[in-house]
Design a protein around this motif. Structure first.
Motif, short mmCIF file in Angstrom:
data_model
loop_
_atom_site.label_atom_id
_atom_site.label_comp_id
_atom_site.label_asym_id
_atom_site.label_seq_id
_atom_site.Cartn_x
_atom_site.Cartn_y
_atom_site.Cartn_z
N LEU A 139 29.47 -74.45 -28.16
CA LEU A 139 29.60 -74.22 -29.60
C LEU A 139 29.27 -72.76 -29.96
CD1 LEU A 139 28.12 -77.53 -31.05
CD2 LEU A 139 30.49 -76.76 -31.08
N ARG A 140 28.27 -72.23 -29.30
CA ARG A 140 27.92 -70.82 -29.56
C ARG A 140 29.06 -69.89 -29.14
NH1 ARG A 140 21.74 -71.41 -27.48
NH2 ARG A 140 20.83 -72.02 -29.48
N ARG A 190 26.88 -78.50 -24.42
CA ARG A 190 27.52 -78.51 -25.74
C ARG A 190 27.07 -77.34 -26.60
NH1 ARG A 190 26.96 -83.64 -29.62
NH2 ARG A 190 24.94 -82.66 -29.91
N ARG A 191 25.78 -77.03 -26.55
CA ARG A 191 25.26 -75.94 -27.40
C ARG A 191 25.87 -74.60 -26.99
NH1 ARG A 191 18.89 -75.61 -28.27
NH2 ARG A 191 19.30 -77.63 -29.18
N ALA A 251 39.39 -72.18 -27.16
CA ALA A 251 38.55 -71.67 -28.25
C ALA A 251 39.22 -70.48 -28.92
CB ALA A 251 37.18 -71.27 -27.71
N LEU A 265 32.23 -70.72 -28.98
CA LEU A 265 33.31 -70.91 -29.96
C LEU A 265 33.03 -70.11 -31.22
CD1 LEU A 265 35.88 -72.42 -30.89
CD2 LEU A 265 34.42 -74.28 -31.66
N ASN A 266 31.80 -70.17 -31.66
CA ASN A 266 31.39 -69.42 -32.87
C ASN A 266 31.58 -67.91 -32.65
OD1 ASN A 266 30.24 -69.07 -35.45
ND2 ASN A 266 28.29 -68.54 -34.47
N TYR A 306 38.57 -73.98 -21.62
CA TYR A 306 37.81 -74.03 -22.87
C TYR A 306 37.86 -72.68 -23.58
CZ TYR A 306 34.08 -74.50 -26.22
OH TYR A 306 33.37 -74.50 -27.40
#
Lengths: 267, 241
Positions: free
Chosen positions: A7-8, A3-4, A113, A10-11, A109
């Motif tokens: 998220l990174r 998950r981390r 994203a 995606l950011n 993904y």
């Protein structure tokens, strides 16, 4: 997929999209000017010749400007989606797409994203347009500005996914520019963005049917209803279904084993 | 365990067979030079190894992770420098590297530290905040290599990385990659058609018309083929149409 990590990534994708958008000032200005020209010139001209009877979600007669603003907001999303997809084709030609596609994350993904980032980056301009439209007495309830957010996001995702699908099938930027002309204009004009369905039906049943089947019409109506604190389940379901179909098809288009690129070898 | 293994990899674009039963491996800590003329199939092979698309037949494994079934683990272990430049010209060097770091899940502080370390090692740290558009071809290549190393890959894939570089630039790059393999124990697959980029301690795979013509230590090729030089060996192996 951790998950981390997800998220990174995606950011990072969002940040890159934001930087690129902010540095393309010409694109930003034209994205804002385009609907304003429609509102200030086109709508002003049509106001006198196009009478609008009471049509949901409006509870009384409305000015043409009031009618057309949700359609123009959707038009902004449509143009933004196509510009974003053109950027994907450009990235592929320039090679930077390889960096995204060789990241150690599932390809669906990464594409999702990129799609989400593009939509989020495009939203502030739509809101700016809605605020500026108040000058033309287009004043939906204040809560409508909040209620329209999910409708804008969903519609933006659906249109972006469509652009993604088109980009997965395009080999060159020149081809893609041509496809855009064949996609954007029919999608926009054969919809309820500029005229209500009953008006289109008066012009001809075929056009009305096309407009009714056009997913862009449903995006427009979803936005229009949400802006006036109403919900149209049919449009919601159509937009959602189209989003899923377009996105899944785009994922197949970019699939390393099944996509057209693996057969043509020019990714 | 081999860093990279290709087993009977074949691929076609429409009716045209580009790779035909290609098998070879790259050992950990070794530099493997993939030699081939233009059109030999090197770039297609790189696309398959990096998972851009899957081979029609055969398998690609990176540290035991099959590219077809476990691409995330395979990709996490590799750093890639493509033949075509993949930097975003509208972004600065730092922004390009941060984007790569994010895609590989690096925390911001780790990314900043590694960015400076790798750019410093390649002598381009002074261009950190410059738009990539303003960098020379050689500097862009070095930035791409620094970027490929940020997530500490265990194998480095370089597809004709010296294209467009002058002779000192090519030598410096080769020296740097060999140093990385020695110091960090990473493997490297280096595709090129420049024979002078092969050093005696390298492994060599000669690819011609989509087939592996020869694979082994560079120091053995001349003796095994009975020729006087690497140039002669390459000419002999790639003579057939």
């Amino acid at each position: 997929m951790k998950r981390r990590h997800a998220l990174r990534a995606l950011n990072g994708i969002f940040h890159r999209e934001l930087l690129r958008t902010l540095r393309q000032r010409g694109r930003l200005v034209s994205a804002m000017v385009r609907p304003l020209v429609w509102l200030a010139i086109f709508a002003a001209g049509f106001r006198s010749v196009l009478g609008l009877s009471t049509t949901p979600p409006y509870q009384t007669y409305v000015l043409y400007e009031v009618y057309v603003v949700p359609g123009l907001a959707a038009m902004m999303l449509l143009f933004h989606a196509m510009a974003s997809s053109l950027a994907m084709v450009y990235d592929r030609e320039m090679g930077s797409m390889r960096l995204l596609l060789t990241a150690p994350l599932p390809r669906w993904y990464l594409l999702g994203a990129r799609l989400l980032a593009s939509v989020v980056v495009g939203l502030p301009l739509v809101y700016l347009f809605l605020v500026v439209a108040r000058y033309w007495d287009v004043r939906p309830p204040m809560l409508g500005y909040l209620a329209v957010l999910p409708a804008l996001v969903l519609s933006g995702l659906m249109l972006g996914a469509f652009g993604l699908l088109v980009s997965s099938l395009s080999t060159q930027m020149e081809n893609f520019a041509g496809v855009m002309n064949f996609v954007i204009f029919p999608m926009f004009f054969a919809s309820t963005a500029l005229y209500p369905l009953w008006r289109l039906a008066e012009a001809g049943p075929v056009l009305a049917t096309v407009a009714m089947l056009n997913p862009f019409s449903h995006a427009v109506e979803l936005i229009r209803f949400a802006l006036y604190l109403r919900f149209t389940p049919i449009s919601f379901l159509v937009v959602l279904a189209c989003l899923l179909v377009f996105f899944l098809a785009a994922v197949v288009g970019y699939d390393p084993g099944r996509g057209l690129w693996s057969r043509r070898g020019d990714q | 365990m081999n860093a990279l293994s290709l087993d009977s990899v074949s691929h076609s674009f429409k009716q045209r067979r580009v790779l035909d039963a290609v098998s070879f491996s790259v050992a950990q800590g070794r530099v493997c030079i993939l030699l081939g003329r233009n059109g030999a199939g090197k770039t297609t092979l790189f696309s398959l190894v990096t998972g851009l698309y899957h081979a029609r037949f055969g398998s690609v494994q990176v540290f035991g992770h099959a590219m077809r079934t476990d691409p995330a683990a395979a990709l996490a272990a590799m750093g890639v420098v493509f033949q075509q430049q993949t930097l975003d010209l509208d972004l600065t060097t730092a922004e390009n590297l941060r984007y790569h770091a994010a895609l590989h899940g690096l925390a911001a502080e780790v990314a900043e530290a590694r960015m400076r370390e790798e750019l410093g090692r390649l002598a381009v740290l002074d261009r950190l905040h410059d738009p990539v558009r303003s960098l020379s071809g050689g500097q862009r290549r070095r930035v791409e290599i620094a970027r490929a190393l940020m997530h500490r890959p265990r194998i480095l894939l370089l597809d004709e990385p010296t294209t467009g570089l002058d002779v000192p630039g090519r030598q410096a790059l080769a020296h740097h990659v060999h140093g990385l393999c020695r110091e960090r124990g990473i493997a490297a697959l280096w595709a090129t058609h420049f024979l002078e980029e092969v050093t005696p301690e390298d492994d060599v795979v000669v690819l011609h018309a989509g087939r592996v013509q020869w694979a082994g230590g560079a120091d053995r090729i001349e003796a095994e083929l009975g020729v006087a030089s690497m140039t002669d060996a390459f000419a002999k192996l790639t003579a057939a149409a």
